[in-house]
Design an enzyme around this catalytic site. Structure first.
Site, short mmCIF file in Angstrom:
data_model
loop_
_atom_site.label_atom_id
_atom_site.label_comp_id
_atom_site.label_asym_id
_atom_site.label_seq_id
_atom_site.Cartn_x
_atom_site.Cartn_y
_atom_site.Cartn_z
N HIS A 42 62.78 15.70 26.41
CA HIS A 42 63.27 15.38 25.07
C HIS A 42 64.74 15.76 24.89
O HIS A 42 65.14 16.24 23.82
CB HIS A 42 62.39 16.08 24.03
CG HIS A 42 62.28 15.36 22.73
ND1 HIS A 42 63.38 15.08 21.95
CD2 HIS A 42 61.22 14.87 22.07
CE1 HIS A 42 62.97 14.45 20.86
NE2 HIS A 42 61.67 14.31 20.90
N HIS B 260 53.75 15.20 20.12
CA HIS B 260 54.33 16.01 21.19
C HIS B 260 53.46 17.18 21.65
O HIS B 260 53.97 18.28 21.90
CB HIS B 260 55.71 16.51 20.77
CG HIS B 260 56.75 15.43 20.62
ND1 HIS B 260 56.69 14.22 21.30
CD2 HIS B 260 57.90 15.38 19.86
CE1 HIS B 260 57.76 13.50 20.97
NE2 HIS B 260 58.49 14.16 20.10
N GLU C 203 63.54 8.85 25.64
CA GLU C 203 62.36 9.52 26.20
C GLU C 203 61.53 8.52 26.99
O GLU C 203 60.86 7.66 26.42
CB GLU C 203 61.53 10.11 25.05
CG GLU C 203 62.30 11.06 24.15
CD GLU C 203 61.73 11.14 22.73
OE1 GLU C 203 60.56 11.50 22.57
OE2 GLU C 203 62.46 10.82 21.78
C1 GLA Z 1 60.42 11.97 18.76
C2 GLA Z 1 59.78 11.28 17.63
C3 GLA Z 1 60.60 11.43 16.41
C4 GLA Z 1 60.84 12.90 16.12
C5 GLA Z 1 61.45 13.58 17.31
C6 GLA Z 1 61.54 15.07 17.13
O1 GLA Z 1 61.48 11.28 19.25
O2 GLA Z 1 59.52 9.92 17.90
O3 GLA Z 1 59.98 10.83 15.30
O4 GLA Z 1 59.62 13.51 15.82
O5 GLA Z 1 60.69 13.33 18.46
O6 GLA Z 1 62.14 15.44 15.94
#
Ligand code: GLA
Length: 368
Positions: A190, A114, A326
């Site tokens: 997100h 991220h 997402e």
């Molecule tokens: C995304 C990732 C997950 C986790 C979340 C945040 O969806 O794929 O593994 O890291 O973000 O907690």
């Protein structure tokens, strides 16, 4: 928190200050039905989304916090933020571009997640401006990420616009970016949804349909192997509406510890701008969400790391009490030449659109 804007101008308020002393503003946009979103300038983050249930009663369907310090706390797991410069994972935080090697922060097992740690897009304060016309209300946020920020090349100018049309309970998010040097870009939002309202127990009884015949299998650190595999015969087959909890136990016993997978969206019709990516139905409230996108993939994450942190109104966010959908290019695309490219060239414009449309269903199995 009051909701709805009754057709008034978008509202702007001060939400608070960051630890570094920057002022954070929050914008409210909406339509006359009371459907409304609140977006703050830290992380271009969707803080609230008020959606009517089958009786017309509004609830906020997003996990989040009541103040900036909540968003700066350990309890914030990317709640509602704009995620990037590259969302999801980059294997071992490394990639090469035009013969040059780049090293990014490692913040998730051995991988980069991220967009980094200190200055990923979810943590910086964006500039914002609201607009209103008889078509609807919007807020447009901009941020210029300087060359080298979080290890990424190029000065990247980013715009994220949130728009609610006057005549539909839809939230559109459009992303644009330009650069002065070749660089990977993969932006998403997100948001953590619980269609019964944030703070409700789990989403295991929500029904989900994903318009995906395939997914990208991963190694044990959730990095794609490169294979594009059929969902048929697996617990990832959501081609028809399925209760999220129905098969989660066995998925929970894998490295993903629940649903945390990138689905390859089926190709859109030639004349369509967006693909139907997902349909989510909450039989209890009757709320139904449809996600449309221009993106080729969607990460379905079932809130496996939620740990009972305290959120809005002192509510507890239990394990799997929300889910994320997402829209994105596939994880680690920068290291997979066969995946759709995430490289933005100078002179080109990165463009991505996702829309979340809300309605109601009378019975739990009706996804029409
Ligand atoms: C995304 C990732 C997950 C986790 C979340 C945040 O969806 O794929 O593994 O890291 O973000 O907690």
């Amino acid at each position: 928190m009051a909701s709805g804007t009754s057709g008034a101008e978008p509202k702007v308020e001060t939400f608070g200050k960051t630890k570094a002393g920057e002022t954070v503003e929050i914008y409210t946009i909406g339509n006359e039905s009371g459907f409304a979103a609140r977006i703050m300038t830290r992380g271009a983050t969707l803080v609230n989304l008020y959606v009517p249930d089958r009786d017309g009663k509004l609830a906020d369907v997003l996990l989040g916090f009541d103040n900036v310090s909540g968003y700066e706390s350990e309890g914030n797991q990317y709640f509602g933020c704009t995620t990037g410069r590259v969302c999801n994972r980059i294997a071992r935080g490394k990639f090469s571009l035009d013969g040059k090697d780049y090293t990014l922060a490692i913040n998730n097992d051995a991988n980069h997640l991220h967009g980094g740690v200190e200055r990923s897009l979810d943590k910086v304060v964006w500039k914002a401006k609201a607009f209103s016309s008889d078509k609807g209300q919007s807020v447009r946020l901009t941020y210029t990420s300087p060359d080298g920020e979080e290890g990424y090349p190029g000065n990247l100018e980013i715009t994220v616009a949130f728009f609610i049309p006057a005549d539909r309970n839809t939230l559109n998010i459009s992303y644009k970016a330009t650069t002065d040097a070749r660089t990977p870009v993969n932006l998403t939002n997100h948001a953590y949804f619980n269609l019964s309202g944030e703070g409700s127990e789990t989403v295991l009884n929500h029904r989900l349909r994903l318009n995906a015949d395939h997914y990208t299998p991963t190694d044990d650190t959730l990095i794609p192997t490169g294979e594009i595999a059929p969902v048929e015969g697996t617990d990832l087959d959501f081609r028809t509406l399925h209760r999220i909890g129905a098969r989660i136990k066995s998925v929970g016993e894998t490295a993903a510890i629940g649903y945390d997978h990138n689905f390859v969206l089926n190709e859109r019709a030639e004349d369509a701008e967006m693909t139907l990516a997902a349909v989510l139905v909450d039989p209890a409230s009757g709320r139904r969400m449809r996600v449309m996108t221009t993106e080729p993939g969607i990460q379905f994450y079932s809130g496996n790391f939620l740990m009972g942190q305290e959120g809005k109104g002192l509510k507890t966010y239990a394990h799997r009490s929300a889910l994320c959908l997402e829209t994105q290019h596939y994880p680690d695309s920068v290291n997979h030449p066969d995946f759709p490219s995430t490289i933005l060239n100078p002179g080109d414009v990165y463009e991505s659109k996702t829309s979340y449309n809300f309605g109601v269903v009378e019975s739990q199995d009706n996804d029409k």
